[in-house]
Design an enzyme around this catalytic site. Structure first.
Site, PDB file in Angstrom:
ATOM      1  N   ASP A  76      28.203  -2.559  11.150  1.00 24.27           N
ATOM      2  CA  ASP A  76      29.231  -1.985  12.010  1.00 24.27           C
ATOM      3  C   ASP A  76      28.614  -1.527  13.328  1.00 24.27           C
ATOM      4  O   ASP A  76      27.455  -1.816  13.615  1.00 24.27           O
ATOM      5  CB  ASP A  76      29.945  -0.832  11.295  1.00 24.27           C
ATOM      6  N   HIS A 398      27.471  -9.655   6.114  1.00 30.86           N
ATOM      7  CA  HIS A 398      28.582  -8.836   6.621  1.00 30.86           C
ATOM      8  C   HIS A 398      28.055  -8.047   7.822  1.00 30.86           C
ATOM      9  O   HIS A 398      27.551  -6.928   7.684  1.00 30.86           O
ATOM     10  CB  HIS A 398      29.070  -7.899   5.502  1.00 30.86           C
ATOM     11  N   ASP A 449      27.793 -15.608  -1.261  1.00 36.45           N
ATOM     12  CA  ASP A 449      27.469 -15.540   0.166  1.00 36.45           C
ATOM     13  C   ASP A 449      28.759 -15.523   0.987  1.00 36.45           C
ATOM     14  O   ASP A 449      29.148 -16.521   1.595  1.00 36.45           O
ATOM     15  CB  ASP A 449      26.589 -16.745   0.528  1.00 36.45           C
ATOM     16  N   GLU A 458      26.078  -6.897   3.033  1.00 44.50           N
ATOM     17  CA  GLU A 458      25.827  -6.127   4.254  1.00 44.50           C
ATOM     18  C   GLU A 458      24.380  -5.643   4.319  1.00 44.50           C
ATOM     19  O   GLU A 458      23.887  -5.005   3.391  1.00 44.50           O
ATOM     20  CB  GLU A 458      26.765  -4.924   4.345  1.00 44.50           C
TER      21      GLU A 458
END
Length: 479
Positions: A76, A398, A449, A458
């Site tokens: 993020d 991610h 995946d 992540e």
């Protein structure tokens, strides 16, 4: 002929060993490179990860402070100072413990730069003796968008702790990070080292004087284990950095805080403190016996075949503590196992007793090595869990910046919702985030995946930071 055959076999063995050493060196290099892809702020001219660009250049402006820089914590675009500080402490621990090994593959300079990118930000975040900014960005709005950091237009909300709204965990970890880093820079930049140490002392005083849990002052990365572990951890690092007995006396006075635990994480530092302090026990500090007992409990809980084993491995041999981002616990546990085996060797202790089972230092090291090797590809999936290492590795981590076209290749803004077409695409990320270690497989050694599987796909800064020490430990024993 027989002699020639022996020489050929020895040569082949040495060649294999050298190749293995090169592989660990490559893994170390890539583990460090990962952090350049996580940088926030104005990127330096020697930036090696070219798909990233400047971002978040007004962070802190809401309070007229400079909070530019630091690291995005995971996939993020939020900066969380508590786990960032833990990341920095782990990086510094590796640089201190394995300086020679890291230097041997020409990575010490890069590691110092990685540490400094974190410590510079922590220094900026510590704006006064009893004030520490702990988060930049709104986690809820950020997590609802899929944007490159360079396009980010979500709120850069600021969160902080102070004497009236304390968070001893965050302040204590920041103190530990700066104290540890002061040792890294002591021989190369004494002025900077002194600055780090002075802030570390002040942060520790803040954390200890205004005791209060970060549970009350945080929206994300809240504390579950309390603040006593961070206070012990910070005091242990300050003692290591200063030799001032006030810190070892603090630890001894509060030794009853220490607990036997089964994890080492951004939230729970008990075994980290225990591992540091057991060295002092073997140097004659008998008052630290509880820390020795507690760290041995941790080791015994990890070791397969131990009569007191509490953490069961997967069928493929990976320590499995939690399903979500399990590799964070594997890398930190491995950090402790390597450090403790090194401590035992230095103390002339050849083994430890785990109930009815005895484990030699070699057995502890070999098990720790098996965890590193699993991550790098010796596992049932026959894949590396480090992006860019080996021939088969995760292609869809991610990670916003990795999964979206770079701003160089697509200068047009990709807005909050516009990025979801890339998120939902079942194709490899356009930017290979070299060195990123993902959350890892499930309890059956299986890995899907998929970008959407954030629990397993992540990467985070603290997974990589905890991996650097263990992989460095294997360089010297392989070459």
């Amino acid at each position: 002929m027989g002699k020639l055959l022996v020489l050929m076999l020895v040569g082949m063995f040495l060649a294999f060993e050298s190749l293995e050493a090169l592989e660990y060196g490559d893994a170390l290099n890539k583990s460090i490179l990962f952090f350049e892809g996580q940088r926030s702020g104005k990127l330096p001219t020697n930036q090696r990860v070219k798909w990233r660009a400047d971002s978040a250049l007004s962070d802190g402006s809401l309070a007229n402070v400079n909070l530019i820089g630091g690291y995005y914590d995971a996939g993020d675009n939020v900066k969380f100072v508590w786990p960032m500080s833990f990341t920095t402490t782990l990086l510094s621990w590796a640089a201190i413990e394995y300086q020679n090994e890291i230097s041997s593959v020409n990575q010490l300079g890069y590691l110092r730069s990685t540490i400094k990118w974190g410590t510079d930000f922590i220094l900026r975040a510590h704006t006064s003796p009893n004030m520490l900014y702990t988060q930049v960005g709104d986690g809820n709005s950020d997590h609802s968008c899929w944007e490159r950091p360079e396009d980010m237009d979500t709120s850069r909300t600021l969160y902080s702790i102070s004497s009236s709204s304390p968070g001893s965990e965050a302040a204590g970890e920041a103190a530990a990070a700066l104290a540890a880093a002061s040792l890294v820079f002591k021989s190369v930049d004494s002025t900077y080292s002194s600055t780090l140490l002075n802030h570390a002392k002040t942060l520790f005083e803040f954390a200890d004087k205004y005791r209060g849990s970060y549970q009350a002052s945080c929206p994300f990365y809240c504390s579950y284990s309390g603040y006593q572990d961070e206070l012990l951890w910070a005091a242990a690092w300050l003692y290591k950095a200063t030799g001032d007995k006030i810190y070892i006396n603090y630890v001894i006075s509060n030794k009853d805080w220490s607990q036997a635990v089964n994890e080492f994480s951004w939230d729970n530092k008990f075994v980290g403190a225990q591992a540091l302090l057991v060295s002092e026990f073997y140097n004659g500090a008998n008052d630290l016996a509880k820390f020795k007992s507690d760290v041995e409990s941790f080791v015994c809980a990890m070791m397969p075949g131990s009569s007191s084993q509490q953490i069961k491995p997967t069928p493929g041999g990976l320590l499995f503590i939690r399903d979500s981002s399990n590799l964070q616990y594997v890398t930190t546990a491995t950090t402790v196992l390597f450090h403790y085996s090194k401590t035992l060797t230095k103390a002339g202790v050849g083994s430890i007793q785990c109930g009815s089972t005895k484990f030699t230092v070699s057995q502890i090291r070999n098990f720790a090595k098996s965890q590193v090797d699993y991550i790098l590809g010796n596992n049932p999936m026959k894949m590396s869990y480090m992006v860019g290492f080996g021939t088969k590795y995760p292609t869809q981590p991610h990670h916003r910046g990795s999964s979206l076209p770079s701003i160089q290749s697509k200068p047009e803004k990709i807005d909050c919702n516009g990025g979801y077409s890339y998120y939902n695409s079942d194709t490899p990320n356009p930017n290979v985030h070299i060195g990123a270690i993902v959350g890892g497989p499930n309890s059956s050694d299986q890995y899907s995946d998929k970008k959407s599987d954030y629990s397993h796909a992540e990467p985070t800064t603290y997974i990589n930071a905890a991996f650097i020490g263990p992989v460095a430990a294997l360089i010297s024993s392989s070459g």
